[in-house]
Design an enzyme around this catalytic site. Structure first.
Site, PDB file in Angstrom:
ATOM      1  N   LYS A 123      45.778 -59.760 -28.942  1.00 38.89           N
ATOM      2  CA  LYS A 123      45.145 -58.490 -29.310  1.00 38.89           C
ATOM      3  C   LYS A 123      44.305 -58.708 -30.549  1.00 38.89           C
ATOM      4  O   LYS A 123      44.627 -59.564 -31.380  1.00 38.89           O
ATOM      5  CB  LYS A 123      46.230 -57.437 -29.622  1.00 38.89           C
TER       6      LYS A 123
HETATM    7  N1  GLU Z   1      43.441 -52.902 -23.994  1.00 35.81           N
HETATM    8  C1  GLU Z   1      44.014 -52.849 -22.690  1.00 35.81           C
HETATM    9  C2  GLU Z   1      45.525 -52.966 -22.750  1.00 35.81           C
HETATM   10  O1  GLU Z   1      46.139 -52.669 -23.758  1.00 35.81           O
HETATM   11  C3  GLU Z   1      43.371 -53.840 -21.723  1.00 35.81           C
HETATM   12  C4  GLU Z   1      43.460 -55.275 -22.096  1.00 35.81           C
HETATM   13  C5  GLU Z   1      42.658 -56.213 -21.211  1.00 35.81           C
HETATM   14  O2  GLU Z   1      42.093 -55.757 -20.237  1.00 35.81           O
HETATM   15  O3  GLU Z   1      42.624 -57.394 -21.538  1.00 35.81           O
HETATM   16  O4  GLU Z   1      46.190 -53.273 -21.799  1.00 35.81           O
END
Ligand code: GLU
Length: 434
Positions: A123
């Protein structure tokens, strides 16, 4: 074999730490601990899996429109890449903290493993207030952050995506900046980008669609008909508004939604399409929307609606809210909306909580489809994307439900057990490189 998954040393888990409501990493770890005990996780693996594998912190200088240089703090946490390249969004918010990004990265690891997507977890975050920044400033911020992390990102290494306050345009800048440095167009380096740049059809709606799919699966388990169910949705961003729209399309009555301007209630059912148009035409919020009665955030969370979809942010459902909520099903569109202290209350009340790592996994699932399409140079129809998404979400729901049943635990713990087991098994097969 140098070591085994089944070593039964007395497990030394974490010292219980005092509850800190503002620490989502601790929230994640409390659930991780329960699942680790059920799995009798090898203590060495426990130690390895509960820490992020790498943390990048970068100072991102940006020339603001005024000519002044401002420096923003940016993070990218790689929690784990045992199953494949790490994957996860980037969020822009004034209150992002490193601990929050660490938790979100960990959730991505368990989420990808749970839905059988061959990625690890990561993240990113930048401490900034995008509502106070011009598009040009946001572009310079995004490009400099991407350039700083050029060695971290890569289609086989670490693949960012949108998250809170980031969107397709921001992903397009990530793609372009990375590609300029790489001296070739590398569209698989990021997902959630515009369809015209190799994005996937259906990606924008994918998280909300996944929320709808698992809600339908839960209703079937409880013998509830959608047309008899009322729904309250906290948050009217990409996830909340799509979930509300699709649940209404399934026949549910969406009685309440909220955004940063407050809650909006209509006993007879809200017109979600009309509200979406209103948001588009009124500067991005529901402020001043008239075909509803104003309610507070707390009132929304404690309504007597059959289904509650927290799709805003972390730490929304505490013990008191859990005690008061009238929901029979809670579907966590956001990451980490329920505090660990609320889990037991909800379990005792018989509320079926579909946990974040399952409920909002539709986004990363279609991100995976996007990455596959980019690498093949062959793009799918929206119908195919949605069909495959539906199948993977239902499959994950059924397996997590079964695991929870087998261990006589909540669906949340069942989902963690599945995710952690998959990563631990891959780790055992790979071994620890010395
Ligand atoms: N931000 C989204 C999540 O928390 C998507 C992450 C992604 O598609 O890599 O799952």
């Amino acid at each position: 074999m140098p070591f085994s998954f089944d070593v039964h040393e007395p497990a030394v888990y974490r010292e219980p730490a005092p509850i800190d409501h503002d620490d989502p990493f601790q929230s994640m770890m409390e659930r991780f601990d329960v699942a680790a005990e059920i799995l009798e996780l090898n203590p060495g693996f426990y130690e390895y899996l509960c820490r992020p594998s790498r943390i990048h912190i970068t100072s991102v200088p940006v020339e603001m429109d005024s000519g002044r240089v401002k420096v923003f703090e940016g993070y990218r946490v790689i929690h784990n890449n045992v199953l494949g390249p790490s994957k996860g969004g980037i969020r822009y918010a004034p209150d992002v903290t490193l601990n929050e990004v660490k938790a979100l990265a960990g959730w991505m690891t368990w989420k990808c493993a749970l839905v059988d997507v061959p990625f690890g977890g990561a993240k990113g975050g930048i401490v900034c207030d995008p509502s106070e920044m011009s598009p040009k400033e946001l572009e310079r911020l995004t490009r400099r952050y991407t350039a700083d992390l050029f060695d971290v990102f890569g289609p086989d290494k670490d693949i960012p995506a949108p998250d809170m306050n980031t969107n397709e345009q921001i992903m397009a800048w990530v793609l372009d900046t990375y590609s300029m440095h790489a001296r070739r167009t590398e569209n698989a380096v990021v997902t959630g980008k515009p369809v015209g740049l190799g994005g996937s059809r259906g990606r924008r709606e994918a998280t909300g669609r996944g929320v709808m799919t698992v809600t339908m699966a839960a209703m079937e388990r409880l013998g509830l008909a959608p047309s008899d169910c009322t729904v309250a949705v906290q948050g009217f961003g990409n996830v909340g508004s799509t979930a509300a729209e699709l649940l209404a399309a399934q026949g549910c009555t969406v009685v309440a939604v909220s955004d940063v301007t407050g809650g909006y209630y209509n006993e007879a059912g809200l017109d979600i399409k009309e509200m979406q148009t209103y948001v588009e035409q009124n500067g991005g919020t529901l402020d001043g929307y008239e075909n509803a009665q104003p309610i507070t955030n707390e009132e929304l969370l404690t309504l007597d609606a059959d289904v509650l979809v927290p799709a805003a942010k972390e730490d929304q459902i505490d013990r008191e809210i859990a005690e008061e909520t009238g929901a029979r099903i809670i579907v966590e569109g956001a990451n980490g909306p329920t505090l660990p202290e609320a889990d037991e209350v909800l379990q005792d009340k018989g509320v079926l909580v579909i946990p974040d790592i399952l409920a909002n996994a539709g986004g990363v699932t279609v991100s995976y489809f996007e990455w596959v399409q980019d690498r093949q140079g062959f793009f799918w129809t929206e119908e195919r994307v949605n069909r495959r998404l539906d199948r993977m979400m239902r499959d994950a729901f059924d397996k997590a439900y079964k695991t929870a049943d087998e261990h006589d635990v909540s669906l949340r713990i069942g989902a963690y057990v599945m995710g952690i087991r998959k990563v631990a098994e891959a780790l055992r097969m790979r071994g620890i490189y010395a």
